[in-house]
Design a protein around this motif. Structure first.
Motif, PDB file in Angstrom:
ATOM      1  N   TRP A  66      43.706  38.831  36.101  1.00  0.00           N
ATOM      2  CA  TRP A  66      44.432  38.320  37.539  1.00  0.00           C
ATOM      3  C   TRP A  66      43.084  37.181  38.449  1.00  0.00           C
ATOM      4  O   TRP A  66      43.594  35.877  38.414  1.00  0.00           O
ATOM      5  CB  TRP A  66      45.325  39.219  38.332  1.00  0.00           C
ATOM      6  CG  TRP A  66      45.388  39.416  39.321  1.00  0.00           C
ATOM      7  CD1 TRP A  66      46.149  37.760  40.076  1.00  0.00           C
ATOM      8  CD2 TRP A  66      45.427  39.367  40.510  1.00  0.00           C
ATOM      9  NE1 TRP A  66      46.289  37.773  41.371  1.00  0.00           N
ATOM     10  CE2 TRP A  66      45.792  38.960  41.863  1.00  0.00           C
ATOM     11  CE3 TRP A  66      44.831  40.962  40.890  1.00  0.00           C
ATOM     12  CZ2 TRP A  66      45.462  39.458  43.232  1.00  0.00           C
ATOM     13  CZ3 TRP A  66      44.237  41.402  42.076  1.00  0.00           C
ATOM     14  CH2 TRP A  66      45.087  40.653  43.392  1.00  0.00           C
ATOM     15  N   GLU A  98      49.684  42.502  42.421  1.00  0.00           N
ATOM     16  CA  GLU A  98      49.051  42.918  41.384  1.00  0.00           C
ATOM     17  C   GLU A  98      48.170  44.239  41.789  1.00  0.00           C
ATOM     18  O   GLU A  98      47.396  45.067  41.582  1.00  0.00           O
ATOM     19  CB  GLU A  98      48.081  42.009  40.826  1.00  0.00           C
ATOM     20  CG  GLU A  98      48.659  40.435  40.825  1.00  0.00           C
ATOM     21  CD  GLU A  98      48.856  40.971  39.188  1.00  0.00           C
ATOM     22  OE1 GLU A  98      49.177  42.401  38.946  1.00  0.00           O
ATOM     23  OE2 GLU A  98      49.343  40.248  38.358  1.00  0.00           O
ATOM     24  N   TYR A 154      44.511  33.923  35.719  1.00  0.00           N
ATOM     25  CA  TYR A 154      45.523  33.286  35.963  1.00  0.00           C
ATOM     26  C   TYR A 154      46.404  33.237  37.532  1.00  0.00           C
ATOM     27  O   TYR A 154      47.645  33.181  37.966  1.00  0.00           O
ATOM     28  CB  TYR A 154      47.026  33.769  35.277  1.00  0.00           C
ATOM     29  CG  TYR A 154      47.341  35.366  36.175  1.00  0.00           C
ATOM     30  CD1 TYR A 154      48.094  35.295  36.391  1.00  0.00           C
ATOM     31  CD2 TYR A 154      46.288  36.619  34.416  1.00  0.00           C
ATOM     32  CE1 TYR A 154      48.466  36.775  37.581  1.00  0.00           C
ATOM     33  CE2 TYR A 154      46.853  38.171  34.986  1.00  0.00           C
ATOM     34  CZ  TYR A 154      47.536  38.413  35.933  1.00  0.00           C
ATOM     35  OH  TYR A 154      48.164  39.492  36.812  1.00  0.00           O
ATOM     36  N   ARG A 155      45.614  34.265  38.708  1.00  0.00           N
ATOM     37  CA  ARG A 155      46.127  33.848  40.116  1.00  0.00           C
ATOM     38  C   ARG A 155      46.005  32.217  40.226  1.00  0.00           C
ATOM     39  O   ARG A 155      45.237  31.380  40.386  1.00  0.00           O
ATOM     40  CB  ARG A 155      44.737  34.173  40.913  1.00  0.00           C
ATOM     41  CG  ARG A 155      46.019  34.480  42.117  1.00  0.00           C
ATOM     42  CD  ARG A 155      44.403  35.304  43.331  1.00  0.00           C
ATOM     43  NE  ARG A 155      44.751  35.743  44.779  1.00  0.00           N
ATOM     44  CZ  ARG A 155      44.876  35.050  45.241  1.00  0.00           C
ATOM     45  NH1 ARG A 155      43.826  34.086  45.135  1.00  0.00           N
ATOM     46  NH2 ARG A 155      45.362  35.092  46.795  1.00  0.00           N
ATOM     47  N   TRP A 208      52.778  37.889  44.739  1.00  0.00           N
ATOM     48  CA  TRP A 208      51.822  37.934  44.158  1.00  0.00           C
ATOM     49  C   TRP A 208      50.895  39.083  44.360  1.00  0.00           C
ATOM     50  O   TRP A 208      50.411  40.111  42.951  1.00  0.00           O
ATOM     51  CB  TRP A 208      51.341  36.700  43.171  1.00  0.00           C
ATOM     52  CG  TRP A 208      51.927  35.793  41.391  1.00  0.00           C
ATOM     53  CD1 TRP A 208      52.721  34.952  42.784  1.00  0.00           C
ATOM     54  CD2 TRP A 208      52.495  36.379  40.475  1.00  0.00           C
ATOM     55  NE1 TRP A 208      52.936  34.720  41.044  1.00  0.00           N
ATOM     56  CE2 TRP A 208      52.697  35.213  39.924  1.00  0.00           C
ATOM     57  CE3 TRP A 208      51.260  37.660  39.894  1.00  0.00           C
ATOM     58  CZ2 TRP A 208      52.944  35.852  38.718  1.00  0.00           C
ATOM     59  CZ3 TRP A 208      51.981  37.937  38.528  1.00  0.00           C
ATOM     60  CH2 TRP A 208      52.648  37.087  38.405  1.00  0.00           C
ATOM     61  N   ASP A 209      50.227  38.784  45.448  1.00  0.00           N
ATOM     62  CA  ASP A 209      48.840  39.840  45.519  1.00  0.00           C
ATOM     63  C   ASP A 209      49.447  41.566  45.468  1.00  0.00           C
ATOM     64  O   ASP A 209      49.054  41.981  45.305  1.00  0.00           O
ATOM     65  CB  ASP A 209      48.115  38.968  46.922  1.00  0.00           C
ATOM     66  CG  ASP A 209      47.076  37.829  46.381  1.00  0.00           C
ATOM     67  OD1 ASP A 209      47.548  37.391  44.952  1.00  0.00           O
ATOM     68  OD2 ASP A 209      46.598  37.228  47.240  1.00  0.00           O
ATOM     69  N   LEU A 228      44.849  35.246  28.459  1.00  0.00           N
ATOM     70  CA  LEU A 228      46.547  35.777  27.943  1.00  0.00           C
ATOM     71  C   LEU A 228      46.369  36.114  26.816  1.00  0.00           C
ATOM     72  O   LEU A 228      48.187  36.313  26.666  1.00  0.00           O
ATOM     73  CB  LEU A 228      47.226  34.649  29.253  1.00  0.00           C
ATOM     74  CG  LEU A 228      46.830  34.985  30.278  1.00  0.00           C
ATOM     75  CD1 LEU A 228      47.788  33.607  30.688  1.00  0.00           C
ATOM     76  CD2 LEU A 228      46.986  36.374  31.580  1.00  0.00           C
ATOM     77  N   HIS A 245      42.921  44.398  33.906  1.00  0.00           N
ATOM     78  CA  HIS A 245      43.950  43.226  34.185  1.00  0.00           C
ATOM     79  C   HIS A 245      43.958  43.297  35.724  1.00  0.00           C
ATOM     80  O   HIS A 245      44.247  41.532  35.466  1.00  0.00           O
ATOM     81  CB  HIS A 245      44.839  45.088  34.630  1.00  0.00           C
ATOM     82  CG  HIS A 245      46.238  44.125  35.157  1.00  0.00           C
ATOM     83  ND1 HIS A 245      47.275  43.664  34.394  1.00  0.00           N
ATOM     84  CD2 HIS A 245      46.688  43.444  35.955  1.00  0.00           C
ATOM     85  CE1 HIS A 245      48.377  42.987  35.281  1.00  0.00           C
ATOM     86  NE2 HIS A 245      47.768  42.937  36.349  1.00  0.00           N
ATOM     87  N   ARG A 246      43.116  43.049  36.666  1.00  0.00           N
ATOM     88  CA  ARG A 246      42.586  42.882  37.717  1.00  0.00           C
ATOM     89  C   ARG A 246      41.530  42.022  37.386  1.00  0.00           C
ATOM     90  O   ARG A 246      41.416  40.173  37.772  1.00  0.00           O
ATOM     91  CB  ARG A 246      41.444  43.926  38.428  1.00  0.00           C
ATOM     92  CG  ARG A 246      41.275  43.869  39.851  1.00  0.00           C
ATOM     93  CD  ARG A 246      40.729  44.264  40.656  1.00  0.00           C
ATOM     94  NE  ARG A 246      38.836  44.249  40.482  1.00  0.00           N
ATOM     95  CZ  ARG A 246      38.035  45.930  40.503  1.00  0.00           C
ATOM     96  NH1 ARG A 246      38.797  46.604  41.928  1.00  0.00           N
ATOM     97  NH2 ARG A 246      37.031  45.761  40.523  1.00  0.00           N
ATOM     98  N   TRP A 270      49.647  46.803  40.914  1.00  0.00           N
ATOM     99  CA  TRP A 270      49.444  47.236  39.959  1.00  0.00           C
ATOM    100  C   TRP A 270      48.168  48.044  39.006  1.00  0.00           C
ATOM    101  O   TRP A 270      48.016  48.982  38.621  1.00  0.00           O
ATOM    102  CB  TRP A 270      50.116  45.857  39.575  1.00  0.00           C
ATOM    103  CG  TRP A 270      50.164  46.423  37.459  1.00  0.00           C
ATOM    104  CD1 TRP A 270      51.960  46.217  36.872  1.00  0.00           C
ATOM    105  CD2 TRP A 270      49.690  47.198  36.633  1.00  0.00           C
ATOM    106  NE1 TRP A 270      51.415  46.645  35.923  1.00  0.00           N
ATOM    107  CE2 TRP A 270      50.668  46.692  35.442  1.00  0.00           C
ATOM    108  CE3 TRP A 270      47.757  46.959  36.227  1.00  0.00           C
ATOM    109  CZ2 TRP A 270      49.979  47.399  34.449  1.00  0.00           C
ATOM    110  CZ3 TRP A 270      47.613  47.548  34.952  1.00  0.00           C
ATOM    111  CH2 TRP A 270      48.589  46.774  34.032  1.00  0.00           C
ATOM    112  N   THR A 271      46.773  47.146  39.984  1.00  0.00           N
ATOM    113  CA  THR A 271      46.078  47.579  39.354  1.00  0.00           C
ATOM    114  C   THR A 271      45.507  49.239  40.157  1.00  0.00           C
ATOM    115  O   THR A 271      44.202  49.995  40.016  1.00  0.00           O
ATOM    116  CB  THR A 271      44.312  46.412  40.078  1.00  0.00           C
ATOM    117  OG1 THR A 271      44.880  46.237  40.949  1.00  0.00           O
ATOM    118  CG2 THR A 271      45.251  45.613  38.971  1.00  0.00           C
TER     119      THR A 271
END
Length: 247
Positions: free
Chosen positions: A228, A195, A232-233, A191-192, A156, A224-225, A198-199
């Motif tokens: 994640w 994300e 950081y997930r 969050w899921d 990060l 990014h995926r 986003w991806t």
């Protein structure tokens, strides 16, 4: 492809640029209980999803939205026009830290945009300057749900004190002259959803636009995926607090 363009594409399917679902967004906004003539400021508004929803919930309010992304502000203007809200919102293309206002606001939002001020502490100081006495702030910020491993900090490009834990995050906000009157801690499902949207938006766009830009978009999505899913997930959380200025 620049970062702003990547972000605009990534949020096509999730215009709320934070891991917050629409029902929780509505709850956070509704509890501000704004009256007729209320003034709203959104610092780092992106496509202005929060701002426009606030204007729908409070027909007597007006708003200013501030962001550095021209593409996001263009989308915000289209959405405002489509929702019949264009005459109640003013959009400003400039850094949030450089925005100036002639009058104080009743509600100031900064959700997922504290980087615009250089961190949470500076954000709280900046937000407080815009608020009338007794005014409200809606701040969304990351926090460590679990201690980050050194490998994650490297991934990060972060330091251990970049975020606090949840109690520490609440303390940082209240220490700036506020009290929490409501809050929402984003659930893993939120969050899921954020994300995957986003991806997925970036990946779909990349596949539809073969060439250098498509390659750049796909690389951003996959990087990014990976950060994640394999980083950081479950470690990085997100909390959105409704706060009242106490002085």
């Amino acid at each position: 492809m620049d970062r702003q363009t990547i972000s605009a594409i990534a949020h096509l399917d999730h215009p709320v640029a934070a891991p917050v679902s629409e029902p929780h967004l509505d709850r956070l906004l509704a509890l501000s209980k704004l009256g007729t003539g209320a003034r709203i400021l959104d610092l780092g508004c992106g496509q202005a999803a929060w701002t426009l929803r606030a204007l729908e919930l409070f027909p007597g309010a007006t708003a200013d939205g501030v962001d550095v992304s021209s593409s996001a502000l263009e989308a915000a203007a289209r959405n405002a026009e489509g929702g019949g809200l264009a005459d109640r919102i003013r959009l400003h293309e400039k850094p949030a830290a450089e925005f100036l206002a002639a009058e104080p606001y009743d509600l100031v939002l900064c959700v997922g945009s504290t980087h615009a001020f250089g961190g949470l502490t500076a954000t709280m100081e900046g937000v407080r300057r815009f608020l009338r006495p007794g005014g409200l702030a809606l701040i969304g910020e990351g926090f460590w749900e679990a201690p980050p491993a050194p490998s994650l900090l490297t991934l990060l490009d972060a330091t251990p004190d970049e975020y606090a834990d949840l109690p520490g995050t609440v303390a940082r906000m209240e220490d700036a002259g506020f009290r929490v009157v409501y809050g929402h801690t984003s659930e893993l499902a939120e969050w899921d959803e954020y994300e995957w949207s986003w991806t997925g938006s970036l990946t779909r766009w990349a596949l539809d636009h073969p060439g250098p830009d498509g390659d750049a978009a796909l690389a951003a999505a996959l990087d990014h995926r990976d950060m994640w899913l394999n980083g950081y997930r479950g470690v990085l959380g997100f909390v959105t607090l409704l706060l009242r200025r106490t002085d």
